[in-house]
Design an enzyme around this catalytic site. Sequence first.
Site, PDB file in Angstrom:
ATOM      1  N   ARG A 124       0.820  -1.225   0.000  1.00 26.40           N
ATOM      2  CA  ARG A 124       0.000   0.000   0.000  1.00 26.40           C
ATOM      3  C   ARG A 124       0.846   1.263   0.000  1.00 26.40           C
ATOM      4  O   ARG A 124       0.452   2.268   0.595  1.00 26.40           O
ATOM      5  CB  ARG A 124      -0.947   0.036   1.202  1.00 26.40           C
ATOM      6  CG  ARG A 124      -2.066  -0.988   1.150  1.00 26.40           C
ATOM      7  CD  ARG A 124      -3.226  -0.509   0.280  1.00 26.40           C
ATOM      8  NE  ARG A 124      -4.118  -1.627  -0.033  1.00 26.40           N
ATOM      9  CZ  ARG A 124      -5.239  -1.898   0.632  1.00 26.40           C
ATOM     10  NH1 ARG A 124      -5.615  -1.125   1.599  1.00 26.40           N
ATOM     11  NH2 ARG A 124      -5.979  -2.923   0.277  1.00 26.40           N
ATOM     12  N   ARG A 142      -3.847   6.229   0.119  1.00 26.02           N
ATOM     13  CA  ARG A 142      -4.320   7.430   0.800  1.00 26.02           C
ATOM     14  C   ARG A 142      -3.331   8.134   1.706  1.00 26.02           C
ATOM     15  O   ARG A 142      -3.579   9.252   2.148  1.00 26.02           O
ATOM     16  CB  ARG A 142      -5.615   7.121   1.560  1.00 26.02           C
ATOM     17  CG  ARG A 142      -6.804   7.037   0.600  1.00 26.02           C
ATOM     18  CD  ARG A 142      -8.051   6.600   1.299  1.00 26.02           C
ATOM     19  NE  ARG A 142      -7.890   5.239   1.763  1.00 26.02           N
ATOM     20  CZ  ARG A 142      -8.763   4.597   2.539  1.00 26.02           C
ATOM     21  NH1 ARG A 142      -9.853   5.220   2.946  1.00 26.02           N
ATOM     22  NH2 ARG A 142      -8.551   3.349   2.907  1.00 26.02           N
ATOM     23  N   ARG A 194      -7.440  10.345  -6.962  1.00 23.50           N
ATOM     24  CA  ARG A 194      -8.601   9.498  -6.632  1.00 23.50           C
ATOM     25  C   ARG A 194      -9.899  10.294  -6.732  1.00 23.50           C
ATOM     26  O   ARG A 194     -10.923   9.770  -7.187  1.00 23.50           O
ATOM     27  CB  ARG A 194      -8.392   8.956  -5.218  1.00 23.50           C
ATOM     28  CG  ARG A 194      -9.532   8.230  -4.585  1.00 23.50           C
ATOM     29  CD  ARG A 194      -9.643   6.818  -5.092  1.00 23.50           C
ATOM     30  NE  ARG A 194     -10.707   6.120  -4.376  1.00 23.50           N
ATOM     31  CZ  ARG A 194     -11.995   6.280  -4.635  1.00 23.50           C
ATOM     32  NH1 ARG A 194     -12.385   7.099  -5.590  1.00 23.50           N
ATOM     33  NH2 ARG A 194     -12.894   5.606  -3.959  1.00 23.50           N
ATOM     34  N   ASP A 230      -6.681  -4.060  -7.534  1.00 21.84           N
ATOM     35  CA  ASP A 230      -7.235  -4.601  -6.289  1.00 21.84           C
ATOM     36  C   ASP A 230      -7.546  -6.078  -6.462  1.00 21.84           C
ATOM     37  O   ASP A 230      -7.838  -6.534  -7.568  1.00 21.84           O
ATOM     38  CB  ASP A 230      -8.501  -3.842  -5.879  1.00 21.84           C
ATOM     39  CG  ASP A 230      -8.858  -4.126  -4.420  1.00 21.84           C
ATOM     40  OD1 ASP A 230      -8.257  -3.497  -3.539  1.00 21.84           O
ATOM     41  OD2 ASP A 230      -9.694  -5.012  -4.167  1.00 21.84           O
ATOM     42  N   TYR A 269     -14.516 -12.883   0.437  1.00 19.90           N
ATOM     43  CA  TYR A 269     -15.308 -11.719  -0.004  1.00 19.90           C
ATOM     44  C   TYR A 269     -16.479 -12.174  -0.875  1.00 19.90           C
ATOM     45  O   TYR A 269     -17.584 -11.645  -0.766  1.00 19.90           O
ATOM     46  CB  TYR A 269     -14.431 -10.739  -0.782  1.00 19.90           C
ATOM     47  CG  TYR A 269     -13.439  -9.997   0.089  1.00 19.90           C
ATOM     48  CD1 TYR A 269     -13.808  -8.833   0.757  1.00 19.90           C
ATOM     49  CD2 TYR A 269     -12.137 -10.458   0.253  1.00 19.90           C
ATOM     50  CE1 TYR A 269     -12.904  -8.149   1.558  1.00 19.90           C
ATOM     51  CE2 TYR A 269     -11.232  -9.791   1.056  1.00 19.90           C
ATOM     52  CZ  TYR A 269     -11.628  -8.636   1.703  1.00 19.90           C
ATOM     53  OH  TYR A 269     -10.746  -7.965   2.507  1.00 19.90           O
TER      54      TYR A 269
HETATM   55  O1  1CP Z   1       0.184   0.086  -3.244  1.00 22.84           O
HETATM   56  C1  1CP Z   1      -0.323  -1.043  -3.278  1.00 22.84           C
HETATM   57  O2  1CP Z   1      -0.193  -1.882  -2.385  1.00 22.84           O
HETATM   58  C2  1CP Z   1      -1.068  -1.461  -4.566  1.00 22.84           C
HETATM   59  C3  1CP Z   1      -2.475  -1.506  -4.604  1.00 22.84           C
HETATM   60  C4  1CP Z   1      -3.375  -2.444  -3.815  1.00 22.84           C
HETATM   61  C5  1CP Z   1      -3.215  -3.791  -3.407  1.00 22.84           C
HETATM   62  C6  1CP Z   1      -1.976  -4.645  -3.498  1.00 22.84           C
HETATM   63  C7  1CP Z   1      -4.688  -2.058  -3.461  1.00 22.84           C
HETATM   64  C8  1CP Z   1      -5.264  -0.725  -3.690  1.00 22.84           C
HETATM   65  N1  1CP Z   1      -5.323  -3.153  -2.937  1.00 22.84           N
HETATM   66  C9  1CP Z   1      -4.454  -4.210  -2.870  1.00 22.84           C
HETATM   67  C10 1CP Z   1      -4.732  -5.572  -2.401  1.00 22.84           C
HETATM   68  C11 1CP Z   1      -5.906  -5.827  -1.521  1.00 22.84           C
HETATM   69  N2  1CP Z   1      -7.181  -5.358  -1.627  1.00 22.84           N
HETATM   70  C12 1CP Z   1      -5.875  -6.721  -0.428  1.00 22.84           C
HETATM   71  C13 1CP Z   1      -4.685  -7.549  -0.051  1.00 22.84           C
HETATM   72  C14 1CP Z   1      -3.671  -6.776   0.726  1.00 22.84           C
HETATM   73  C15 1CP Z   1      -4.067  -6.367   2.115  1.00 22.84           C
HETATM   74  O3  1CP Z   1      -4.385  -7.257   2.936  1.00 22.84           O
HETATM   75  O4  1CP Z   1      -4.015  -5.158   2.396  1.00 22.84           O
HETATM   76  C16 1CP Z   1      -7.159  -6.750   0.151  1.00 22.84           C
HETATM   77  C17 1CP Z   1      -7.612  -7.560   1.355  1.00 22.84           C
HETATM   78  C18 1CP Z   1      -7.980  -5.877  -0.627  1.00 22.84           C
HETATM   79  C19 1CP Z   1      -9.418  -5.629  -0.420  1.00 22.84           C
HETATM   80  C20 1CP Z   1      -9.665  -4.196  -0.201  1.00 22.84           C
HETATM   81  N3  1CP Z   1      -9.600  -3.253  -1.191  1.00 22.84           N
HETATM   82  C21 1CP Z   1      -9.918  -3.538   1.010  1.00 22.84           C
HETATM   83  C22 1CP Z   1      -9.954  -4.224   2.384  1.00 22.84           C
HETATM   84  C23 1CP Z   1     -11.320  -4.355   2.909  1.00 22.84           C
HETATM   85  C24 1CP Z   1     -11.346  -5.199   4.165  1.00 22.84           C
HETATM   86  O5  1CP Z   1     -11.922  -6.283   4.086  1.00 22.84           O
HETATM   87  O6  1CP Z   1     -10.786  -4.779   5.188  1.00 22.84           O
HETATM   88  C25 1CP Z   1     -10.057  -2.170   0.731  1.00 22.84           C
HETATM   89  C26 1CP Z   1     -10.395  -1.059   1.667  1.00 22.84           C
HETATM   90  C27 1CP Z   1      -9.818  -2.008  -0.670  1.00 22.84           C
HETATM   91  C28 1CP Z   1      -9.786  -0.751  -1.455  1.00 22.84           C
HETATM   92  C29 1CP Z   1      -8.438  -0.296  -1.860  1.00 22.84           C
HETATM   93  N4  1CP Z   1      -7.541  -1.045  -2.606  1.00 22.84           N
HETATM   94  C30 1CP Z   1      -6.414  -0.306  -2.863  1.00 22.84           C
HETATM   95  C31 1CP Z   1      -6.599   0.980  -2.252  1.00 22.84           C
HETATM   96  C32 1CP Z   1      -5.615   2.111  -2.298  1.00 22.84           C
HETATM   97  C33 1CP Z   1      -7.864   0.977  -1.629  1.00 22.84           C
HETATM   98  C34 1CP Z   1      -8.528   2.127  -0.899  1.00 22.84           C
HETATM   99  C35 1CP Z   1      -9.590   2.702  -1.786  1.00 22.84           C
HETATM  100  C36 1CP Z   1      -9.592   4.210  -1.913  1.00 22.84           C
HETATM  101  O7  1CP Z   1      -8.641   4.808  -2.394  1.00 22.84           O
HETATM  102  O8  1CP Z   1     -10.599   4.769  -1.517  1.00 22.84           O
END
Ligand code: 1CP
Length: 350
Positions: A26, A30, A39, A76, A151
């Site tokens: 990540r 944000r 975004r 994602d 999910y």
């Molecule tokens: O910089 C990076 O890491 C690249 C981008 C990336 C990656 C590798 C994003 C962007 N998501 C992911 C993988 C991801 N998505 C995972 C596995 C990694 C981890 O455990 O953190 C998971 C579980 C998700 C699912 C997901 N997508 C969630 C989690 C929800 C929960 O169950 O708690 C969320 C909030 C997202 C949205 C998301 N994905 C990525 C971003 C930057 C965001 C936030 C959205 C926004 O900008 O509003």
Amino acid sequence: MTTETPRLLRVLAGETLDRPPVWFMRQAGRSLPEYRELRARAKDFIAFCFDPEMAAEATMQPMRRFPMDAAIVFADILLLPQALGQEVWFEAGEGPRLGALPPIGALQDAIEGSTAKLASIGETLVRVRAELEPERALIGFAGAPWTVATYMLEGRGSQREAARTYAYEHPEELDALLNVLVESTARYLVMQAKAGAQALKLFESWADNLAEDVFERIVIGPHRRIVEKVRAAGVNTPFIGFPRSAGALVERYAAEVPVQAVALDTQASAALGRKIQAGGQAIQGALDNLLLRAGGPALDARVDTLLQQWSAGPYIFNLGHGVMPDTPIEHIARVVERVTGKSVKAMAAE
Ligand code: 1CP
């Protein structure tokens, strides 16, 4: 390998370096004001991920700001269920939501066309690879089958109790769903490697609380089959497996899944990491993302401890989980400077 080869790839090939490569889960997102601005211009999060120009920009943002050794493609893990025909959207301030699970037959029929629906992620990779310096690596990724299935089954982020219950009550149905995910994920990763991903990471973010026999069946088995399918397609790109919060089962994961590196979470012991290195795999991790946010002398001390305990073998410096949105940028800069010896200010001035 020559010194031009990205540090990340040298470590994934088993080398021990003078200092570990560093990147953060990540690192795009944000915590960066330029990300929040980008975004705000997208219709919604899914549209953002599917727009190669915007996604490439988000991938590059942390690379311009910090001397990270690797970029991870901005996408994602929930784009795959969407490509398989299950509706996915993000509720502002809440997180992901998914529509009803399609019947297994419909999911099986959707495998064939799913990679084409994810073609824009390949375009993002092509764009980033063209822009990124050759000494910095580009990582592609996918969610691991069990994590994605939680999910798909629960329709949102959860404590996974319904999904785990389903694994016991409907083992055949779960295996069929995991098989759909194994096949579609392998194809998706092959596509990413061909588009320029130089390493492939499998995020098993929800590997916690699984009994050993269940872990074997729904984590180790599917991960092995994905790596085998990708290799059978002629792709030799190294894999990083991340069985997060698997605790004592991480050792078994490392021994049984043919990944080149095991990503460790915050609770991983020094001894566990060294044991995996001694077994011939690289390790990645495992700074607490909350300590990164907190900062101060405890952060410096922990960074030094991690470097000291694991740098004698193949090691990739990273967090135990993703950067929290409200992490001060100076803390990220400080850690990356401490690991690389490179000045972030000098980079900004270039
Ligand atoms: O910089 C990076 O890491 C690249 C981008 C990336 C990656 C590798 C994003 C962007 N998501 C992911 C993988 C991801 N998505 C995972 C596995 C990694 C981890 O455990 O953190 C998971 C579980 C998700 C699912 C997901 N997508 C969630 C989690 C929800 C929960 O169950 O708690 C969320 C909030 C997202 C949205 C998301 N994905 C990525 C971003 C930057 C965001 C936030 C959205 C926004 O900008 O509003």
